[in-house]
Scaffold this motif. Structure first.
Motif, PDB file in Angstrom:
ATOM      1  N   ALA A  19       0.985  -1.212  -0.120  1.00 57.73           N
ATOM      2  CA  ALA A  19       0.053   0.066  -0.052  1.00 57.73           C
ATOM      3  C   ALA A  19       0.814   1.238   0.092  1.00 57.73           C
ATOM      4  O   ALA A  19       1.121   1.896   1.147  1.00 57.73           O
ATOM      5  CB  ALA A  19      -0.895  -0.052   1.324  1.00 57.73           C
ATOM      6  N   MET A  20       1.346   1.811  -1.235  1.00 52.01           N
ATOM      7  CA  MET A  20       2.070   2.797  -1.380  1.00 52.01           C
ATOM      8  C   MET A  20       2.235   3.319  -2.757  1.00 52.01           C
ATOM      9  O   MET A  20       1.886   2.478  -3.753  1.00 52.01           O
ATOM     10  CB  MET A  20       3.720   2.569  -0.825  1.00 52.01           C
ATOM     11  CG  MET A  20       4.314   1.731  -1.604  1.00 52.01           C
ATOM     12  SD  MET A  20       6.127   1.349  -1.031  1.00 52.01           S
ATOM     13  CE  MET A  20       6.632   0.156  -2.222  1.00 52.01           C
ATOM     14  N   CYS A  21       2.779   4.274  -3.020  1.00 52.47           N
ATOM     15  CA  CYS A  21       2.824   5.077  -4.466  1.00 52.47           C
ATOM     16  C   CYS A  21       3.954   4.560  -4.995  1.00 52.47           C
ATOM     17  O   CYS A  21       5.232   4.444  -4.439  1.00 52.47           O
ATOM     18  CB  CYS A  21       2.520   6.412  -4.323  1.00 52.47           C
ATOM     19  SG  CYS A  21       2.920   7.227  -6.056  1.00 52.47           S
ATOM     20  N   PRO A  32       4.828   4.284   2.568  1.00 54.20           N
ATOM     21  CA  PRO A  32       3.380   3.278   2.995  1.00 54.20           C
ATOM     22  C   PRO A  32       2.286   3.966   3.581  1.00 54.20           C
ATOM     23  O   PRO A  32       2.628   5.082   4.381  1.00 54.20           O
ATOM     24  CB  PRO A  32       4.033   2.127   4.072  1.00 54.20           C
ATOM     25  CG  PRO A  32       5.198   2.854   4.722  1.00 54.20           C
ATOM     26  CD  PRO A  32       5.745   3.807   3.553  1.00 54.20           C
ATOM     27  N   TYR A  33       1.273   3.390   3.237  1.00 51.86           N
ATOM     28  CA  TYR A  33      -0.110   3.917   3.907  1.00 51.86           C
ATOM     29  C   TYR A  33      -0.118   3.835   5.377  1.00 51.86           C
ATOM     30  O   TYR A  33       0.418   3.011   5.849  1.00 51.86           O
ATOM     31  CB  TYR A  33      -1.232   3.303   3.583  1.00 51.86           C
ATOM     32  CG  TYR A  33      -2.708   3.327   3.965  1.00 51.86           C
ATOM     33  CD1 TYR A  33      -3.541   4.632   3.804  1.00 51.86           C
ATOM     34  CD2 TYR A  33      -3.103   2.454   4.865  1.00 51.86           C
ATOM     35  CE1 TYR A  33      -4.427   4.679   4.111  1.00 51.86           C
ATOM     36  CE2 TYR A  33      -4.285   2.655   5.454  1.00 51.86           C
ATOM     37  CZ  TYR A  33      -5.101   3.687   5.233  1.00 51.86           C
ATOM     38  OH  TYR A  33      -6.204   3.941   5.755  1.00 51.86           O
ATOM     39  N   ALA A  34      -0.417   5.084   6.213  1.00 55.27           N
ATOM     40  CA  ALA A  34      -0.468   4.919   7.557  1.00 55.27           C
ATOM     41  C   ALA A  34      -1.897   4.966   8.160  1.00 55.27           C
ATOM     42  O   ALA A  34      -1.671   5.857   9.166  1.00 55.27           O
ATOM     43  CB  ALA A  34       0.674   5.895   8.054  1.00 55.27           C
ATOM     44  N   GLY A  35      -2.848   4.819   7.550  1.00 57.58           N
ATOM     45  CA  GLY A  35      -4.288   5.179   7.946  1.00 57.58           C
ATOM     46  C   GLY A  35      -4.691   4.038   8.571  1.00 57.58           C
ATOM     47  O   GLY A  35      -4.229   3.040   9.098  1.00 57.58           O
ATOM     48  N   PRO A  36      -6.203   4.118   8.955  1.00 57.16           N
ATOM     49  CA  PRO A  36      -6.927   2.884   9.758  1.00 57.16           C
ATOM     50  C   PRO A  36      -6.960   1.974   8.899  1.00 57.16           C
ATOM     51  O   PRO A  36      -6.931   1.922   7.537  1.00 57.16           O
ATOM     52  CB  PRO A  36      -8.243   3.948  10.167  1.00 57.16           C
ATOM     53  CG  PRO A  36      -8.214   4.982   9.116  1.00 57.16           C
ATOM     54  CD  PRO A  36      -6.807   5.295   8.727  1.00 57.16           C
ATOM     55  N   LEU A  70      -3.876  -3.464  -4.657  1.00 56.76           N
ATOM     56  CA  LEU A  70      -3.469  -3.887  -3.388  1.00 56.76           C
ATOM     57  C   LEU A  70      -3.017  -5.384  -3.415  1.00 56.76           C
ATOM     58  O   LEU A  70      -3.736  -6.260  -3.847  1.00 56.76           O
ATOM     59  CB  LEU A  70      -4.334  -3.850  -2.231  1.00 56.76           C
ATOM     60  CG  LEU A  70      -4.842  -2.237  -1.798  1.00 56.76           C
ATOM     61  CD1 LEU A  70      -5.811  -2.051  -0.840  1.00 56.76           C
ATOM     62  CD2 LEU A  70      -3.197  -1.664  -1.227  1.00 56.76           C
ATOM     63  N   LYS A  71      -1.972  -5.903  -2.751  1.00 58.52           N
ATOM     64  CA  LYS A  71      -1.711  -7.276  -2.595  1.00 58.52           C
ATOM     65  C   LYS A  71      -1.673  -7.554  -0.780  1.00 58.52           C
ATOM     66  O   LYS A  71      -1.380  -6.778  -0.154  1.00 58.52           O
ATOM     67  CB  LYS A  71      -0.410  -7.642  -3.037  1.00 58.52           C
ATOM     68  CG  LYS A  71      -0.219  -7.284  -4.636  1.00 58.52           C
ATOM     69  CD  LYS A  71      -0.911  -8.457  -5.262  1.00 58.52           C
ATOM     70  CE  LYS A  71      -1.020  -8.284  -6.927  1.00 58.52           C
ATOM     71  NZ  LYS A  71      -1.793  -9.172  -7.697  1.00 58.52           N
TER      72      LYS A  71
END
Length: 598
Positions: A19-21, A32-36, A70-71
């Motif tokens: 989960a990242m660009c 990386p994504y750092a959300g809920p 997403l994986k």
């Protein structure tokens, strides 16, 4: 737990996240994504950089507008641990609930200078005990080979057969064994040689190996091997073999060659796989294997298994994205001592996406650079595979001038496209976001047009290929072509990895076309359905290729010598004696843990 959060892999001292660009001109590149987390049945979730829609398994970057599939972050671990054990000595506490699970005994036997044994203790010469939970486990492969003279002679015939690329039938006839006995002996012999090869590779983790060296160059590509069986209904499956070659002192060392296959002992049972069937693909625990029960949900389990091309007896084939991610995790660990690593690879989407996922932190820190290399047309019948760097000083000067011109042309195309798209791309943030949104078009890889605005048409056309193209994938804002790109692009070529792939095609029997059979015509022997046999032959050939002294060549020096993994002038010890006597033990664990301690 949050399935969108980065997953820590203690085996590699690293965390990974899909989960990242992956847009290198975007300010969110490799963050990386750092959300809920997303609750079951809930809508989209987001943080300051990304928006995720769990229903379709997509993440969209708010900076460049690009979306990515997403994986599952955790699905790679079993495969990555397996690949690691093939390339470096690896053993850990088998209890998945223990705090020492994932802590390699060969690196943590001496973890701190002031504590002699912190996580493990000796339990005999070839076994260890976990100090946390008390579990006892083996070091290396438990082989149980008989030590009779007849078996030793058979082992020598097996190794000689693989070394001289003798046909399977000829080798079986020479040893006087049945095919099943031959395959069993071959796998056991190869397992011991694999441990010996891994122990030699462990020298890469010594502090002195990378001292004083410049950027190390790594070339990666995928070799596809068809495994088939003839019968009432012919079944076939491509076995992916990821190959990475390191170039040092103009010597090409096959750093890692991993077959995309997970042995049955490491795979889940049918009940676990069926449990994954009703979850989204990006949350599946075993999405790294080619999931059998996603093929036809309406069919029964027995009917599905009957029609599968996978090898249920031996294990499961793995998916390209996870095969390549596991491969690059191991490559990253093997080269952890080098201060700078330049990667050149084919521009396929799974390959570069996996490389960026495995090395995101290193890319952000500037330790890793990555270039994609492609050809516009198919290879011609004559000529070598690619353009090896070098030549006369006059030719090098001419080619470097050609590279400078190609870069200037690319920058001019880049500027013209920005001006042409400025009305469409203009928003409240201004220029940087425009560039990022424009650059995302280059990430189509092989699907981009020849001479496209983001690709350099370099080196000049000629040799075995036409119009080679390169893309500096880690060209982030602030980096200058003169500082990094010129050397990086100048050394881009797939020649070393193509050469290694050709070597394996010629020497590994399972990678070749089978010989014609007089009784049934051209067919495939039973071994061509067994990835374990292909793996065994691959391990043996890697040892000979990397550490054996070259024969029939002008430079009979093993590639391991320039890397510091073999002493100059030292011939490879008698392979049969090494295969017969070597075994990873507590002494090896003690020595390697001292090497790798920082």
């Amino acid at each position: 737990m949050n399935p969108l959060a980065p997953v820590d892999l203690p085996e590699f001292g690293h965390a990974v996240s899909w989960a990242m660009c992956r847009n290198p001109r975007c300010e969110h590149f490799c963050i990386p994504y750092a959300g809920p987390a997303s609750a079951d049945g809930a809508g989209a979730v987001q943080d300051a950089r990304y928006r995720i829609t769990p229903r379709d398994g997509r993440i969209r970057c708010k900076g460049c507008g690009q979306s990515f599939t997403l994986k599952p972050n955790r699905a790679v671990r079993a495969l990555a641990r397996h690949f690691l054990s093939l390339s470096l000595p690896f053993a850990d506490c088998p209890d998945a609930a223990c705090e020492n699970h994932g802590r390699n005994v060969f690196e943590h036997f001496f973890e701190r200078p002031d504590v002699r044994v912190s996580r493990y203790r000796r339990f005999g010469l070839h076994r260890m005990a976990c100090r946390s939970c008390g579990s006892i486990f083996h070091l290396g492969e438990p082989l149980a080979l008989s030590r009779s003279a007849d078996v030793r002679e058979s082992l020598g015939a097996i190794i000689d057969g693989v070394r001289t690329t003798r046909g399977v039938a000829d080798t079986i006839e020479a040893t006087g064994m049945t095919s099943s006995a031959y395959y069993g002996r071959l796998r056991r012999a190869a397992a011991r040689l694999r441990d010996y090869h891994a122990w030699r590779n462990a020298r890469l983790l010594h502090r002195d190996v990378a001292r004083g060296t410049g950027p190390v160059r790594v070339y990666t590509d995928t070799l596809h091997v068809p495994l088939r069986r003839l019968g009432d209904a012919e079944r076939s499956q491509d076995l992916e073999v990821l190959i990475s070659v390191v170039e040092l002192e103009r010597s090409w060392f096959i750093l890692a060659a991993h077959a995309g296959f997970l042995p049955k002992a490491l795979c889940p049972d049918d009940r676990t796989l069926i449990g994954d069937m009703h979850t989204p693909a990006w949350r599946a625990a075993w999405d790294s294997v080619r999931h059998p029960y996603r093929l036809d949900l309406a069919a029964g389990v027995a009917e599905i298994r009957q029609g599968l091309p996978n090898i249920g007896r031996d294990g499961w084939f793995t998916t390209p994205f996870h095969t390549e991610l596991a491969h690059f995790l191991v490559v990253r660990k093997m080269l952890a001592r080098f201060r700078a690593v330049h990667h050149v690879m084919d521009g396929s989407v799974p390959l570069y996406a996996a490389a960026l996922t495995a090395m995101a932190k290193d890319v952000r820190d500037g330790r890793v650079e990555l270039v994609l290399f492609q050809y516009d047309k198919e290879k011609t019948a004559e000529g070598d595979a690619g353009r090896p760097a070098g030549g006369s000083p006059r030719r090098e000067k001419t080619l470097k001038a050609s590279l400078d011109r190609a870069w200037a042309e690319m920058e001019a195309r880049f500027g013209r496209r920005i001006e042409a798209d400025r009305p469409k791309l203009m928003d409240e943030t201004g220029g940087p976001r425009q560039v990022a949104r424009l650059f995302k078009r280059a990430l189509g890889g092989a699907y981009s047009q020849p001479g496209g605005w983001a690709w350099l048409t370099f080196p000049p056309e000629g040799g075995a290929y036409r119009k080679p193209r390169v893309l500096w994938l880690t060209w982030m804002p602030g980096k200058r072509y003169e500082d990094t790109g010129r050397e990086l692009l100048w050394r881009s070529s797939l020649y070393p990895v193509d050469s290694a792939a050709n070597f394996l095609r010629q020497r590994v029997r399972s990678f070749q076309r089978p010989a014609a059979r007089a009784q049934s015509g051209r067919g495939y022997l039973h071994s061509y359905l067994e990835p374990r046999v292909a793996q065994a032959e691959l391990w043996i050939q890697l040892l000979w290729r990397n550490f054996g002294r070259r024969v029939r060549t002008t430079t009979p020096v093993p590639p391991a010598e320039p890397m510091g993994l073999a002493r100059p002038g030292q011939a490879l010890p008698d392979l049969l004696d090494e295969a017969w006597t070597f075994r990873l033990d507590a002494t090896c664990a003690s020595r390697m843990s001292r090497w790798s301690r920082r």
